[in-house]
Design a protein around this motif. Structure first.
Motif, PDB file in Angstrom:
ATOM      1  N   ILE A   1       0.819  -1.111  -0.069  1.00 30.05           N
ATOM      2  CA  ILE A   1      -0.018  -0.073   0.086  1.00 30.05           C
ATOM      3  C   ILE A   1       0.765   1.456  -0.012  1.00 30.05           C
ATOM      4  CG2 ILE A   1      -1.826   1.547   1.435  1.00 30.05           C
ATOM      5  CD1 ILE A   1      -2.947  -1.472   2.351  1.00 30.05           C
ATOM      6  N   LEU A   2       1.790   1.174   0.738  1.00 27.21           N
ATOM      7  CA  LEU A   2       2.591   2.361   1.189  1.00 27.21           C
ATOM      8  C   LEU A   2       3.554   2.735  -0.154  1.00 27.21           C
ATOM      9  CD1 LEU A   2       3.837   2.409   4.664  1.00 27.21           C
ATOM     10  CD2 LEU A   2       1.636   3.430   3.709  1.00 27.21           C
TER      11      LEU A   2
ATOM     12  N   THR B   1       3.113  13.387  -1.347  1.00 28.39           N
ATOM     13  CA  THR B   1       3.657  14.184  -2.265  1.00 28.39           C
ATOM     14  C   THR B   1       4.677  13.361  -3.113  1.00 28.39           C
ATOM     15  OG1 THR B   1       5.321  14.863  -0.724  1.00 28.39           O
ATOM     16  CG2 THR B   1       3.541  16.123  -0.734  1.00 28.39           C
ATOM     17  N   ASP B   2       4.895  14.151  -4.283  1.00 31.40           N
ATOM     18  CA  ASP B   2       5.963  13.066  -5.042  1.00 31.40           C
ATOM     19  C   ASP B   2       7.424  12.755  -4.233  1.00 31.40           C
ATOM     20  OD1 ASP B   2       4.411  13.063  -7.211  1.00 31.40           O
ATOM     21  OD2 ASP B   2       5.235  14.757  -8.161  1.00 31.40           O
ATOM     22  N   ASP B   3       7.735  13.703  -3.311  1.00 31.84           N
ATOM     23  CA  ASP B   3       9.061  13.467  -2.511  1.00 31.84           C
ATOM     24  C   ASP B   3       8.813  12.420  -1.562  1.00 31.84           C
ATOM     25  OD1 ASP B   3       9.911  15.387  -3.976  1.00 31.84           O
ATOM     26  OD2 ASP B   3      10.237  17.071  -2.602  1.00 31.84           O
ATOM     27  N   GLU B   4       7.632  12.474  -0.858  1.00 33.69           N
ATOM     28  CA  GLU B   4       7.201  11.313   0.116  1.00 33.69           C
ATOM     29  C   GLU B   4       7.249  10.089  -0.432  1.00 33.69           C
ATOM     30  OE1 GLU B   4       4.572  14.025   3.196  1.00 33.69           O
ATOM     31  OE2 GLU B   4       3.868  13.253   1.560  1.00 33.69           O
ATOM     32  N   TYR B   5       6.484   9.997  -1.828  1.00 32.82           N
ATOM     33  CA  TYR B   5       6.628   8.684  -2.429  1.00 32.82           C
ATOM     34  C   TYR B   5       7.861   8.170  -2.873  1.00 32.82           C
ATOM     35  CZ  TYR B   5       6.191   5.706  -6.748  1.00 32.82           C
ATOM     36  OH  TYR B   5       6.293   4.753  -7.650  1.00 32.82           O
ATOM     37  N   LEU B   6       8.708   9.126  -3.373  1.00 39.16           N
ATOM     38  CA  LEU B   6      10.378   8.609  -3.651  1.00 39.16           C
ATOM     39  C   LEU B   6      10.945   8.024  -2.474  1.00 39.16           C
ATOM     40  CD1 LEU B   6      11.038  11.304  -6.227  1.00 39.16           C
ATOM     41  CD2 LEU B   6      10.566   9.020  -6.623  1.00 39.16           C
ATOM     42  N   ALA B   7      10.705   8.873  -1.309  1.00 38.80           N
ATOM     43  CA  ALA B   7      11.427   8.520  -0.107  1.00 38.80           C
ATOM     44  C   ALA B   7      11.077   7.061   0.620  1.00 38.80           C
ATOM     45  CB  ALA B   7      11.179   9.634   0.886  1.00 38.80           C
ATOM     46  N   VAL B   8       9.618   6.949   0.449  1.00 43.89           N
ATOM     47  CA  VAL B   8       9.191   5.841   0.984  1.00 43.89           C
ATOM     48  C   VAL B   8       9.472   4.473   0.292  1.00 43.89           C
ATOM     49  CG1 VAL B   8       6.921   5.667   0.114  1.00 43.89           C
ATOM     50  CG2 VAL B   8       7.390   4.826   2.260  1.00 43.89           C
ATOM     51  N   ARG B   9       9.546   4.786  -1.027  1.00 46.06           N
ATOM     52  CA  ARG B   9      10.010   3.548  -2.021  1.00 46.06           C
ATOM     53  C   ARG B   9      11.557   3.206  -1.765  1.00 46.06           C
ATOM     54  NH1 ARG B   9       7.035   1.441  -6.035  1.00 46.06           N
ATOM     55  NH2 ARG B   9       8.806   1.039  -7.089  1.00 46.06           N
ATOM     56  N   SER B  10      12.252   4.311  -1.600  1.00 41.36           N
ATOM     57  CA  SER B  10      13.706   4.222  -1.396  1.00 41.36           C
ATOM     58  C   SER B  10      13.952   3.414  -0.159  1.00 41.36           C
ATOM     59  CB  SER B  10      14.450   5.582  -1.401  1.00 41.36           C
ATOM     60  OG  SER B  10      15.878   5.504  -1.131  1.00 41.36           O
TER      61      SER B  10
ATOM     62  N   LEU C   1      11.979   1.270   1.598  1.00 44.66           N
ATOM     63  CA  LEU C   1      11.223   0.051   1.589  1.00 44.66           C
ATOM     64  C   LEU C   1      11.617  -1.193   0.471  1.00 44.66           C
ATOM     65  CD1 LEU C   1       7.630   0.991   2.693  1.00 44.66           C
ATOM     66  CD2 LEU C   1       9.519   0.052   4.298  1.00 44.66           C
ATOM     67  N   LEU C   2      11.964  -0.446  -0.748  1.00 52.55           N
ATOM     68  CA  LEU C   2      12.197  -1.227  -1.921  1.00 52.55           C
ATOM     69  C   LEU C   2      13.681  -1.228  -2.107  1.00 52.55           C
ATOM     70  CD1 LEU C   2       9.331  -0.328  -4.314  1.00 52.55           C
ATOM     71  CD2 LEU C   2       9.583  -2.265  -2.575  1.00 52.55           C
ATOM     72  N   ASP C   3      14.544  -0.174  -1.667  1.00 53.82           N
ATOM     73  CA  ASP C   3      16.053  -0.229  -1.914  1.00 53.82           C
ATOM     74  C   ASP C   3      16.675  -1.122  -1.122  1.00 53.82           C
ATOM     75  OD1 ASP C   3      18.677   0.269  -2.575  1.00 53.82           O
ATOM     76  OD2 ASP C   3      18.467   2.486  -2.405  1.00 53.82           O
ATOM     77  N   ASN C   4      17.597  -2.164  -1.664  1.00 57.26           N
ATOM     78  CA  ASN C   4      18.314  -3.286  -1.055  1.00 57.26           C
ATOM     79  C   ASN C   4      19.143  -2.500  -0.164  1.00 57.26           C
ATOM     80  OD1 ASN C   4      17.368  -5.136  -2.311  1.00 57.26           O
ATOM     81  ND2 ASN C   4      18.815  -5.065  -4.299  1.00 57.26           N
ATOM     82  N   GLU C   5      19.806  -1.524  -0.063  1.00 51.88           N
ATOM     83  CA  GLU C   5      20.767  -0.959   0.815  1.00 51.88           C
ATOM     84  C   GLU C   5      19.904  -0.600   2.195  1.00 51.88           C
ATOM     85  OE1 GLU C   5      22.602   2.358  -0.840  1.00 51.88           O
ATOM     86  OE2 GLU C   5      23.632   1.430  -2.301  1.00 51.88           O
TER      87      GLU C   5
END
Length: 490
Positions: free
Chosen positions: A236-237, A265-274, A276-280
């Motif tokens: 969802i997030l 916002t777009d920035d919040e979307y990019l941050a939460v994906r970074s 939760l989805l970024d391997n690092e």
């Protein structure tokens, strides 16, 4: 003499199904059975399931209907129309076999009824079957075209109810109420939960902790479950829909803007994906169920540079009192008591928060605006390349080469935007009137967020202890077992 009847009901997304609904189908089928002196044995219902060759959903009650006919529980099958039973030629052949082998009769309210035990009746059935299959395929092609057009207009093309937005509501007859609001209208209390969860993830809180909070709130999942799980919350997030972006088959459509309101916002979307989805960023503490110690999977071993884990060790041999400690993951490189090490780290972080305060989270707004402008320019350039490819001004090889370069640059810009949004991990703490007090208060700052703040401000390395016994007055001094390297949070 009357027969034992099984009534089959089905509603799908076609016009007929929506207008009739299973309740009205049942009423009409019962009237037909009563007029012929038959006894209704059972009702078989497959709700919101297609019966065409393109449908992938199983029909459990249809299978039960055939099984009951074969074992003699029912002698006649009644349905509203023949295509309520099926639109598949293979299943029509199964009905013919049922009639020939078991003597099962078929009756329809609004379709011609025919005797499948005669050659003429079987011919009519097969003609109708071919016609139903062709009509179903026509409908499928038309629906696909309509969905592609809807995507280009930024409209929702259906599916499971997206949490945070209005779902499909039907009346007693199966008609959709307020169709124009489905997938578009924001459900305010669910949207508020998404906004809050996004901020908590950015601030360092784990998905598991958020799921506990959502479960306690009593708000069910989109599928009606009372309990929330991290995998569901993560989906969802991280969905593009939250930021008003269109997604089709896992790909965000860069040149299409959704017609529904965005929740974040777009920035919040990019941050939460970074996060939760970024391997690092996939460190185990984000999903931990029993976080108690600050440095678990956060502090590093000076010998092998790997992360430390928490464990219990005895103070003096196997019979001594156990206490919490940090151990190296890959063996016994080193071990150190947890409490005094955490105390040193807390003191360091509180000192930085008191000294620098809100300066730690200052990010020049102009830079973020410039990055968004740059991202928009790069997306526009990709669309221009697509037009040039379509007009024949650019070869496919040249198009792919240039587009890939732009996508790499766009990824860098998006990563930078995400990191700037992630700086809010310090918001509400560093800019508080008494930041140290807020940081140390577990009610105001859960341990997940405290860990994220530590991670934002410093790198902690556990060192090997020196050989030999320390003087008694220095036994509790662990400053020689820790090295703290400052990070520039801003």
């Amino acid at each position: 003499m009357g027969k034992l009847v099984g009534i089959y009901l089905r509603i799908s997304d076609d016009r007929e199904g929506r207008e009739l609904g299973v309740e009205r189908q049942e009423q009409d089928c019962r009237k037909l059975a009563a007029s012929e002196g038959d006894t209704v044995v059972d009702i078989y219902k497959d709700n919101d399931i297609g019966a065409s060759t393109r449908s992938k959903k199983p029909r459990p009650d249809y299978k039960r209907l055939l099984a009951d006919a074969k074992r003699g529980r029912i002698q006649k099958i009644t349905s509203y129309t023949s295509n309520r039973l099926t639109r598949r030629p293979r299943e029509h052949e199964g009905q013919i076999e049922l009639a020939e082998t078991y003597g099962t009769e078929f009756r329809y309210v609004a379709s011609p009824s025919f005797d499948l035990n005669t050659a003429a009746g079987r011919r009519i059935a097969r003609i109708l079957a071919a016609n139903d299959a062709g009509e179903a395929e026509d409908i499928s092609e038309r629906v696909c075209r309509e969905k592609l057009q809807a995507l280009e207009r930024g409209e929702w093309i259906g599916g499971a109810r997206p949490f945070g937005y209005q779902g499909t509501i039907r009346d007693a007859y199966g008609n959709v109420i307020n169709r124009e609001e489905v997938g578009i209208k924001v459900i305010e209390h669910e949207a508020a939960m998404i906004k809050d969860a996004v901020q908590r993830v950015i601030s360092g809180e784990s998905l598991y902790a958020i799921c506990q909070r959502w479960t306690a709130s009593g708000v069910p999942t989109p599928r009606g479950s009372a309990r929330w799980y991290p995998a569901t919350l993560k989906r969802i997030l991280t969905r593009p829909r939250n930021a008003g972006l269109m997604e089709h088959r896992g790909v965000v459509l860069e040149n299409v803007k959704a017609i529904w309101p965005s929740i974040i916002t777009d920035d919040e979307y990019l941050a939460v994906r970074s996060i939760l989805l970024d391997n690092e960023h996939r460190t185990s503490y984000r999903g931990s169920r029993s976080l108690k110690w600050l440095g678990t999977n956060l502090y590093r071993c000076d010998v092998c540079s790997d992360l430390m884990r928490s464990a219990g060790i005895s103070s003096s041999g196997s019979g001594g009192e156990k206490h919490a400690a940090y151990r190296c993951k890959h063996g016994l490189h080193l071990a150190v008591r947890a409490a005094p090490i955490d105390s040193i780290v807390n003191t360091y972080v509180c000192a930085r928060l008191i000294k620098h305060g809100a300066n730690l989270i200052e990010v020049p707004d102009g830079d973020a605006v410039d990055l968004r402008t740059q991202a928009t320019s790069l997306r526009t350039r990709i669309r221009e390349l697509e037009d040039m490819l379509g007009d024949g001004e650019l070869s496919r090889a040249a198009f792919l080469r240039q587009r890939n370069k732009i996508i790499l640059k766009l990824d860098e810009v998006n990563t930078d935007l995400a990191s700037r949004a992630s700086s809010s991990v310090l918001s509400g703490v560093a800019d508080a009137p008494n930041p140290a007090e807020v940081f140390m208060n577990p009610e105001l700052t859960p341990i997940e967020r405290r860990r994220a703040i530590v991670d934002a401000l410093c790198t902690v390395t556990i060192l090997k202890g020196k050989k030999g016994r320390k003087p008694r007055h220095l036994e509790g001094d662990y400053r020689d077992r820790i090295h703290i390297e400052k990070k520039d949070a801003a």
